[in-house]
Design an enzyme around this catalytic site. Structure first.
Site, PDB file in Angstrom:
ATOM      1  N   LYS A  94       0.423  -1.364  -0.040  1.00 16.89           N
ATOM      2  CA  LYS A  94       0.042  -0.210   0.109  1.00 16.89           C
ATOM      3  C   LYS A  94       0.838   1.445  -0.435  1.00 16.89           C
ATOM      4  O   LYS A  94       0.135   2.156  -0.652  1.00 16.89           O
ATOM      5  CB  LYS A  94      -1.156   0.087   0.996  1.00 16.89           C
ATOM      6  CG  LYS A  94      -2.914  -0.913   0.801  1.00 16.89           C
ATOM      7  CD  LYS A  94      -3.009  -0.852   2.022  1.00 16.89           C
ATOM      8  CE  LYS A  94      -4.469  -1.306   1.947  1.00 16.89           C
ATOM      9  NZ  LYS A  94      -4.388  -2.892   1.950  1.00 16.89           N
ATOM     10  N   GLU A 116      -9.506   7.199   4.216  1.00 16.68           N
ATOM     11  CA  GLU A 116     -10.304   6.605   5.015  1.00 16.68           C
ATOM     12  C   GLU A 116     -10.045   5.125   5.001  1.00 16.68           C
ATOM     13  O   GLU A 116      -9.387   4.824   3.252  1.00 16.68           O
ATOM     14  CB  GLU A 116     -12.261   6.081   3.985  1.00 16.68           C
ATOM     15  CG  GLU A 116     -12.094   5.588   2.983  1.00 16.68           C
ATOM     16  CD  GLU A 116     -11.349   5.522   1.569  1.00 16.68           C
ATOM     17  OE1 GLU A 116     -11.749   6.583   1.041  1.00 16.68           O
ATOM     18  OE2 GLU A 116     -11.097   4.738   1.347  1.00 16.68           O
ATOM     19  N   SER A 382       1.645  -9.945  -0.950  1.00 16.94           N
ATOM     20  CA  SER A 382       1.335  -8.523  -0.639  1.00 16.94           C
ATOM     21  C   SER A 382       1.752  -7.949   0.415  1.00 16.94           C
ATOM     22  O   SER A 382       1.716  -6.659   0.244  1.00 16.94           O
ATOM     23  CB  SER A 382      -0.285  -8.288  -1.113  1.00 16.94           C
ATOM     24  OG  SER A 382      -0.670  -9.300  -0.887  1.00 16.94           O
TER      25      SER A 382
HETATM   26  C1  LIG Z   1      -4.488  -3.892   1.656  1.00 16.25           C
HETATM   27  C2  LIG Z   1      -4.792  -5.204   1.360  1.00 16.25           C
HETATM   28  C3  LIG Z   1      -4.876  -6.360   0.555  1.00 16.25           C
HETATM   29  C4  LIG Z   1      -5.837  -5.875  -0.397  1.00 16.25           C
HETATM   30  O1  LIG Z   1      -6.105  -4.729  -0.957  1.00 16.25           O
HETATM   31  P1  LIG Z   1      -5.977  -4.450  -3.075  1.00 16.25           P
HETATM   32  O2  LIG Z   1      -6.379  -2.867  -3.187  1.00 16.25           O
HETATM   33  O3  LIG Z   1      -7.048  -5.748  -3.629  1.00 16.25           O
HETATM   34  O4  LIG Z   1      -4.670  -4.606  -3.062  1.00 16.25           O
HETATM   35  C5  LIG Z   1      -4.246  -7.113   0.202  1.00 16.25           C
HETATM   36  N1  LIG Z   1      -3.364  -7.876   0.131  1.00 16.25           N
HETATM   37  C6  LIG Z   1      -2.290  -6.864   1.698  1.00 16.25           C
HETATM   38  C7  LIG Z   1      -1.411  -7.090   2.755  1.00 16.25           C
HETATM   39  C8  LIG Z   1      -3.129  -6.007   1.303  1.00 16.25           C
HETATM   40  O5  LIG Z   1      -2.915  -5.004   3.519  1.00 16.25           O
END
Ligand SMILES: *Cc1c(COP(=O)(O)O)cnc(C)c1O
Length: 399
Positions: A94, A116, A382
């Protein structure tokens, strides 16, 4: 940063095929128009790219490694590479987007940031860059989420952000979004609204995808070094709104030989009534300013989504993903809470990496897919699992 090549582009109105656009209250037109008319030109400036790339390198810790997971590869008889977004500062992808957007905000002369947040991850990433840039930061968060996500609320406050509770409706993400929009309408000249995924009115989905595209840009050269080709056979990513998926697909969008796998949260199962598998359960409609697929009743009321992972528990998907899935360019897979939990423990014990619960869904997809022996698979890791330890602890006895 190759932000200017975009293989599947939005049109002038912000559409990917029939999805996208900007459906906003008239009072927001000036804010959104200012952004739309300036974001590409700002992002193309050498000074902007220079600052963005320096911060990604020295503040975030990029490039993130592309790690060949040897034990997992042996089990699945494929070459499985993990794109380590979990190693970014603040623990997920993010921050790539919040750094980009705060630099756009500064270039537009903005002096105040709002956002938000649901689970608090985007709120923490936003509060982090506001501290870095010395900008006042207001994070809107549903009262219910504030109670559920105490550690992230504490992080935001420690970073100097003000967390304002949304007390209307279900007191969750959509109510926080309404409060943020109200704030933006009241503060059009000095404030930028940082949206955290590839959702919202045009130009947000395109802008966020471009900032996150650093993921696939790095993957291309990293794979080239190891395998002799920039292209994997599959890219797998979880999809909440879709920003980590958009970033990891980006430079492969126009290469049909690269399979793109979008992994959604099925919650207790797609037919259970407690799910967040939008591509299966959703229909066309408008949510958060864009036309996309969303979970709604026949008369257009949003159905509350459910997933054990707070980051995937969103009733829509970004318009890019609606388009990719509808056209068959991306394949959707849905994964239940239990399957994600199994995958989280399996990855932890096979590779020594505790993933975020969202990310665990992407790993569980390995059991649902067929691929050829020795296929090159990139899984976008992610985020890391520290934030989910309280949930994992409840399942320790099972494993
Ligand atoms: C917020 C988040 C997601 C989901 O958000 P996307 O916009 O779909 O990427 C996925 N993995 C992690 C670790 C997150 O913090």
């Amino acid at each position: 940063m190759t932000t200017l090549s975009f293989p599947i582009t939005v049109d002038e109105q912000g559409y990917y095929g029939e999805f996208g656009g900007a459906f906003i209250p008239e009072m927001l037109y000036p804010n959104v128009r200012e952004l739309k008319e300036n974001y590409l030109q700002i992002m193309a400036q050498p000074a902007f790219q220079d600052t963005f790339n320096k911060l990604l390198k020295d503040f975030v810790g990029r490039p993130t490694p592309l790690y060949l997971a040897e034990r997992l590869s042996a089990q699945y008889k494929a070459q499985i590479f993990l794109k380590r977004e979990d190693l970014n500062h603040t623990g997920a992808h993010k921050i790539n987007n919040t750094i980009g957007q705060i630099l756009v905000a500064k270039a537009l002369g903005k002096t105040r940031i709002i956002a938000e947040t649901g689970a608090g991850q985007h709120g923490v990433a936003t509060a982090t860059v506001c501290a870095l840039m010395d900008m006042p930061c207001v994070i809107y968060m549903g009262e219910v989420d504030i109670a559920r996500q105490a550690p992230n609320v504490a992080r935001m406050r420690m970073l100097g952000a003000e967390v304002r509770p949304a007390t209307s409706g279900s007191k969750t993400l959509k109510d926080a979004t309404n409060e943020a929009i109200r704030d933006w309408i009241n503060n059009p000249t000095d404030t930028h609204y940082i949206i955290g995924s590839v959702v919202g009115p045009h130009p947000y989905p395109d802008m966020v995808a471009r900032f996150q595209s650093v993921i696939s840009e790095e993957t291309c050269w990293q794979l080239q070094e190891v395998t002799g080709s920039p292209d994997p056979d599959l890219v797998i990513a979880c999809v909440g709104g879709g920003s980590n998926a958009a970033g990891s697909y980006y430079h492969y969008l126009d290469k049909p030989q690269v399979r793109l796998i979008a992994v959604e949260a099925a919650g207790h199962g797609v037919d259970s009534g407690e799910s967040a598998a939008t591509s299966v359960l959703g229909s066309k409609g408008i949510i958060h300013g864009s036309r996309t697929l969303l979970m709604q009743t026949p008369d257009g009321q949003i159905i509350e989504p459910y997933s054990i992972s707070a980051g995937l528990d969103y009733p829509g998907i970004g318009p890019l993903h609606a388009h990719l899935i509808q056209t068959g360019r991306a394949e959707a897979v849905s994964i239940t809470d239990q399957e994600a939990m199994d995958a989280a423990f399996h990855l932890s014990r096979t590779e020594g990496i505790i993933p975020a619960l969202e990310t665990a869904h992407a790993f569980a997809a390995l059991d649902k897919l067929t691929f050829n022996p020795d296929d090159v698979i990139v899984i976008n890791l992610s985020g890391r699992g520290d934030k989910d330890l309280a949930t994992y602890i409840e399942f320790l006895d099972q494993f």
